[in-house]
Write an enzyme that holds these catalytic residues in place. Structure first.
Site, PDB file in Angstrom:
ATOM      1  N   TRP A 313       0.834  -1.207   0.000  1.00 44.47           N
ATOM      2  CA  TRP A 313       0.000   0.000   0.000  1.00 44.47           C
ATOM      3  C   TRP A 313       0.870   1.259   0.000  1.00 44.47           C
ATOM      4  CZ3 TRP A 313      -0.504   4.150   3.363  1.00 44.47           C
ATOM      5  CH2 TRP A 313      -1.617   4.981   3.167  1.00 44.47           C
ATOM      6  N   HIS A 314       2.030   1.154   0.671  1.00 47.27           N
ATOM      7  CA  HIS A 314       2.870   2.339   0.813  1.00 47.27           C
ATOM      8  C   HIS A 314       3.628   2.702  -0.462  1.00 47.27           C
ATOM      9  CE1 HIS A 314       2.129   1.930   5.127  1.00 47.27           C
ATOM     10  NE2 HIS A 314       2.439   3.197   5.181  1.00 47.27           N
ATOM     11  N   GLY A 315       3.871   1.771  -1.328  1.00 49.95           N
ATOM     12  CA  GLY A 315       4.608   2.165  -2.529  1.00 49.95           C
ATOM     13  C   GLY A 315       4.985   0.994  -3.385  1.00 49.95           C
TER      14      GLY A 315
END
Lengths: 455, 158
Positions: A313-315
């Site tokens: 989700w973060h990258g």
């Protein structure tokens, strides 16, 4: 538009709030939706169309799911509607990488800057997913168009959360009303957030960028601590500003931080850090997968899936996957290892802080060799223990570290409350000083974006 | 499928159209307006981090020979040492003068290339990566190893 831009502070917010206050009650929601669209489209007008598209998609998709005549049909429709959002998230995060890889593979030089993820998409799309799932599970009443539009676009939580599930947003804001008390509390909360961002986070940002390539032992420790504090004050500062802004308009947003660096274990840390995201994953991924009420192997799998997804989700770079798995493994150890002895609280706190600090080293750098070099240097497996640069930055920033440590580790809030109870005038003086200092910093400092904007 | 009404069918068609539009909107990048002050603030922070200094009017006259009427604002950041080529020049211009300023920037890069050709391998590598780009009324000349990344970051940040 950013909360720390002068145009937001001196024009956008006062005008939006004043107009909201004098607006007739039936038009208040419409005004908030217009303001939110303006906020999102301030620097990139095309964003208004993107957000409007998402609002329409949410509203029609919600009706489409609700019209399902049986649970089976509703479930199928939810999968289809949510599937597109998941595709969109992957498309924004990974399409550019895939495209670049293909170009490199075929040795082509043709470049397009097509896949620029619109700001805050990860947050907006996750909220929409919760909206569709809540509707499918009959957790909320049939939303009106204005309710749905406001939920998707409400500007304080638009760019960096908190990610609030639809049913909670509805429950908490049924009786929302503009009040002096709300405005006063909102301004205080906003001031606190602004000070955290421009006085502390931005100072640590400069320190981190100066030391991020100093791979001496001292330099590596300093840069890792600088990033650890920067990330906290940056994100917590933004959240305080978001909650404060919402309060001014009479809305409630969920809390996102609860003294995370005072956590006693990795699991405890995630109950205190980015609470809205971890709650989202718990409610919409972990529990539907069966949580801990399944076989041992499946339980382990569920934990790893959740943490892998948290990382993704973060990258789109591999370090986020690694970071997610790092926590997945830590939490598995915590859950399954028998706890025969208990460490003293302060020691647990220190160990957890160091574990989190190592996690941020992985999080901060997309280059795996740099992560390796920094960790190697931190453990002293490096030729250089101390560089001239790291010594000079240690002397110049020791006060900043002490101040940050004091705020993060000590029960400052409780002391503050005691002070206010004893001297009621002190609250006004403290907040005014904070606001003036923060604005002075803002005017004098250089531009620093919010770290979580990239997600 | 039997239970699907005509109304729902229309809804599906509309949803498909909206989905396509949502995917396409961010791709069609609007011609956004960049403010000179914002870009300058951004590069000033980068320059401070890299210990670069603001260049004065004499440097501008020497390295970027431009008629002062052709620009409204200018800021140049560079290193003290003559062997370091990293440099950021930010011009605020009228649309009419944009092309002329861009040419001057290109000339600056060519001049630096000429002076380092044959012996300054690292400098030449940096110069090869230099970029001159127009953002509305702002012209940017970025000489640096990470010029492309810097511009991309700036586009994302502002």
């Amino acid at each position: 538009m950013s909360f720390t831009s002068l145009s937001f502070l001196f024009y956008f917010l006062p005008i939006a709030l004043f107009a909201y206050a004098i607006c007739p009650k039936p038009l208040k929601k419409a005004w908030l939706i217009i303001v939110s669209l303006l906020f999102y489209g301030w620097m990139e007008p095309m964003n208004v169309l993107y957000l409007s598209g998402l609002i329409l998609y949410a509203y029609l998709g919600g009706i489409f799911i609700q019209n399902g005549t049986s649970w089976k049909i509703k479930k199928l429709r939810t999968w289809i509607i949510c599937g597109f959002l998941i595709f969109l998230l992957l498309y924004f995060k990974y399409a550019q990488g895939v495209y670049d890889a293909l170009l490199a593979l075929f040795q082509q030089e043709f470049q397009v800057s097509a896949w620029l993820m619109p700001l805050g998409s990860s947050f907006i799309l996750f909220q929409m997913l919760s909206y569709f799932i809540d509707i499918a599970n009959d957790r909320c009443e049939k939303p009106s168009f204005s309710d749905c539009a406001l939920y998707v676009s409400f500007f304080p939580k638009l760019l960096m959360g908190p990610i609030m599930p639809y049913h909670r947003f509805q429950q908490e804001n049924q009786l929302c009303a503009l009040s002096w008390n709300g405005i006063e509390n909102g301004v205080k909360r906003f001031t606190l957030g602004l000070a955290q961002k421009v006085i502390l986070a931005d100072s640590f940002a400069l320190l981190y960028s100066a030391l991020s390539h100093d791979f001496s032992t001292l330099g590596s420790w300093l840069s890792s601590f600088a990033y650890t504090f920067e990330l906290f004050f940056d994100f917590a500062g933004y959240t305080n500003m978001a909650i404060g802004t919402a309060m001014m308009f009479g809305y409630y947003l969920t809390e996102n931080f609860k003294h995370p660096y005072r956590a006693l274990s990795a699991r405890d840390f995630w109950r205190r850090w980015h609470i809205s995201l971890s709650t989202w994953f718990r409610d919409y991924v972990y529990i539907p997968l069966g949580g801990n009420r399944v076989s041992l192997l499946k339980h382990i799998g569920n934990i790893l899936i959740v943490w892998l997804l948290t990382g993704i989700w973060h990258g789109n770079s591999f370090n986020f996957v690694l970071w997610g798995l790092y926590y997945g493994i830590l939490i598995l150890i915590e859950v399954f290892l028998p706890q025969r002895f208990h460490l003293p609280k302060q020691l647990s706190r220190l160990i957890t802080f160091l574990i989190v600090n190592f996690g941020w080293v992985i999080f901060a750098r997309s280059d795996l060799s740099e992560i390796y070099h920094q960790l190697q240097a931190m453990f002293g497996f490096n030729d250089v223990w101390v560089s001239a640069q790291s010594i000079s930055y240690l002397y110049s920033s020791i006060g900043l570290f002490i101040l940050a440590g004091f705020i993060v580790f000590m029960p400052v809030e409780r002391w503050f409350q005691v002070l206010i109870n004893r001297y009621s005038q002190s609250e006004f003086i403290i907040y005014t000083c904070l606001l003036v200092t923060a604005i002075a910093y803002l005017l004098a400092s250089q531009y620093q974006s919010f770290l979580y904007f990239q997600f | 499928m039997k239970q699907m009404t005509r109304k729902e069918l229309y809804m599906i068609i509309v949803l498909v159209f909206i989905s396509i539009a949502i995917v396409i909107f961010p791709v069609i990048k609007a011609q956004r307006i960049y403010e000179y002050e914002e870009i300058d603030r951004y590069f000033q922070s980068i320059a401070t981090q890299r210990e670069m200094e603001k260049k004065d009017a004499s440097f501008l006259r020497r390295c970027y020979p431009i008629n002062p009427n052709e620009y409204q604002n200018v800021q140049i950041y560079g290193h003290k040492g003559a062997m370091e080529v990293e440099e950021f020049a930010i011009f605020q211009v009228d649309y009419a003068n944009a092309e002329a300023i861009m040419q001057v920037c290109e000339k600056r890069i060519s001049a630096l290339k000429q002076s380092f050709a044959g012996y300054g391998t690292t400098q030449m590598e940096t110069l090869e990566k230099a970029l001159v780009k127009q953002y509305g009324i702002v012209i940017l000349c970025v000489i640096g190893n990470d010029a492309e990344a810097l511009l991309k970051e700036m586009e994302n940040a502002l």
